[in-house]
Design a protein around this motif. Structure first.
Motif, short mmCIF file in Angstrom:
data_model
loop_
_atom_site.label_atom_id
_atom_site.label_comp_id
_atom_site.label_asym_id
_atom_site.label_seq_id
_atom_site.Cartn_x
_atom_site.Cartn_y
_atom_site.Cartn_z
N ASP A 9 5.11 27.84 -13.19
CA ASP A 9 4.53 28.02 -14.91
C ASP A 9 4.92 26.89 -15.73
OD1 ASP A 9 3.96 28.61 -17.52
OD2 ASP A 9 5.83 29.89 -17.95
N PRO A 10 3.84 25.95 -15.85
CA PRO A 10 4.11 24.48 -16.69
C PRO A 10 4.96 24.75 -17.84
CG PRO A 10 1.89 24.70 -15.97
CD PRO A 10 2.26 26.21 -15.84
N LEU A 11 4.78 25.74 -18.66
CA LEU A 11 5.57 25.93 -20.04
C LEU A 11 7.09 26.10 -19.68
CD1 LEU A 11 3.38 28.31 -21.77
CD2 LEU A 11 3.54 26.14 -22.29
N THR A 12 7.41 26.69 -18.46
CA THR A 12 8.93 26.68 -18.05
C THR A 12 9.19 25.11 -17.85
OG1 THR A 12 8.67 28.85 -17.23
CG2 THR A 12 10.49 27.53 -16.33
N TRP A 13 8.72 24.50 -17.17
CA TRP A 13 9.28 22.87 -16.79
C TRP A 13 9.11 22.27 -18.10
CZ3 TRP A 13 11.87 21.23 -12.96
CH2 TRP A 13 12.32 22.08 -11.82
N ASP A 51 0.19 7.78 -12.77
CA ASP A 51 0.00 7.74 -14.22
C ASP A 51 -0.11 8.90 -15.05
OD1 ASP A 51 0.13 4.91 -13.60
OD2 ASP A 51 -1.85 4.70 -13.57
N LEU A 52 -0.23 9.99 -14.33
CA LEU A 52 -0.31 11.21 -15.35
C LEU A 52 0.93 11.34 -16.29
CD1 LEU A 52 -1.07 13.95 -12.41
CD2 LEU A 52 -2.71 12.94 -14.32
N SER A 53 0.33 11.84 -17.48
CA SER A 53 1.51 12.29 -18.55
C SER A 53 2.27 13.47 -17.71
CB SER A 53 0.61 12.93 -19.69
OG SER A 53 -0.02 14.05 -19.58
N PHE A 54 3.39 13.76 -18.53
CA PHE A 54 4.32 14.66 -18.17
C PHE A 54 3.51 16.01 -18.09
CE2 PHE A 54 7.80 18.10 -18.60
CZ PHE A 54 8.22 18.07 -17.57
N ASN A 55 2.85 16.26 -19.17
CA ASN A 55 2.05 17.71 -19.44
C ASN A 55 1.01 17.65 -18.15
OD1 ASN A 55 3.61 18.72 -21.50
ND2 ASN A 55 2.19 17.78 -22.95
N ASP A 56 0.34 16.60 -18.06
CA ASP A 56 -0.72 16.76 -16.82
C ASP A 56 -0.38 16.77 -15.65
OD1 ASP A 56 -2.77 16.36 -18.79
OD2 ASP A 56 -2.97 14.28 -18.53
N LEU A 57 1.09 16.14 -15.29
CA LEU A 57 1.65 16.37 -14.17
C LEU A 57 2.12 17.79 -13.93
CD1 LEU A 57 3.28 14.90 -11.60
CD2 LEU A 57 5.48 15.21 -13.15
#
Length: 150
Positions: A91-95, A73-79
Motif C-alpha cells: 500500500d503506497p499510502l502506508t509508506w 528521477d521518480l518523485s517519492f509518490n511515483d516511486l
C-alpha cells in the motif's frame, strides 16, 4: 559496466537493531531514567531503517527497469506507485505515512511527539520486514527473513 549485486544485509541489520531497541524500550520500567534514552534509540533506529528501506526500494526498481534513469528521477509518490505496481509494497499510502513520521523526527519534538514516533516504530518494523522479504524475493536473495526474529 554492471552494478554490484544488491546487498540487503544493511537493512536486515538495521531492522534487527530496531527490533532490539523496541524490545529494550518496552522492557524498561516507565519510571526508569533510562526510558527516554532507550526511546531515543528506537527513534534513531526507525530513522535509519526507513532511509535504508526507501533507498533499497529505489535501487531494486532501478535494476528491474528498462530505463533506470527514469526510476532514479521518480518523485517519492511515483516511486511508491511503481513499487506497488511491481508488488514490492502492499500500500503506497502506508509508506507515505511512514515518510510523514520520518519527517517528524527531523524537527524538534516534545515528549509526546517522541513517544508517538517510538510507538509507531513497532508497526513500521513489520511493514519494513514485509518490504525486505519482497525485495529478497525480487532479487533472488537466498537469505530470506520470513519473520520477525524477536
Amino acid at each position: 559496466m554492471t552494478p554490484p549485486p544488491i546487498d540487503l544485509t544493511p537493512l536486515r541489520k538495521a531492522l534487527d537493531a530496531l527490533d532490539g531497541a523496541l524490545h529494550y524500550w518496552h522492557a524498561e520500567p516507565d519510571d526508569s531514567g533510562r526510558k527516554p534514552h532507550l526511546r531515543a534509540g528506537v527513534i534513531q533506529s526507525f530513522e535509519f531503517s526507513y532511509e535504508l528501506a526507501v533507498r533499497l526500494l529505489r535501487r531494486v526498481l532501478m535494476e528491474r527497469a528498462i530505463a533506470a534513469p527514469l526510476v532514479a528521477d521518480l518523485s517519492f509518490n511515483d516511486l511508491l506507485r511503481a513499487a506497488a505496481d511491481a508488488g514490492l509494497i502492499a500500500d503506497p499510502l502506508t509508506w507515505r505515512r511512514w515518510r510523514d513520521w520520518r519527517n517528524r523526527t527531523r524537527h524538534g519534538y516534545d515528549e509526546t511527539q517522541a513517544e508517538s514516533i517510538a510507538n509507531v516504530a513497532q508497526t513500521f518494523a513489520g511493514d519494513a520486514r514485509d518490504l525486505l522479504n519482497r525485495l529478497a524475493d525480487a532479487i533472488g536473495d537466498g537469505d530470506h527473513p520470513t519473520a520477525n526474529p524477536t
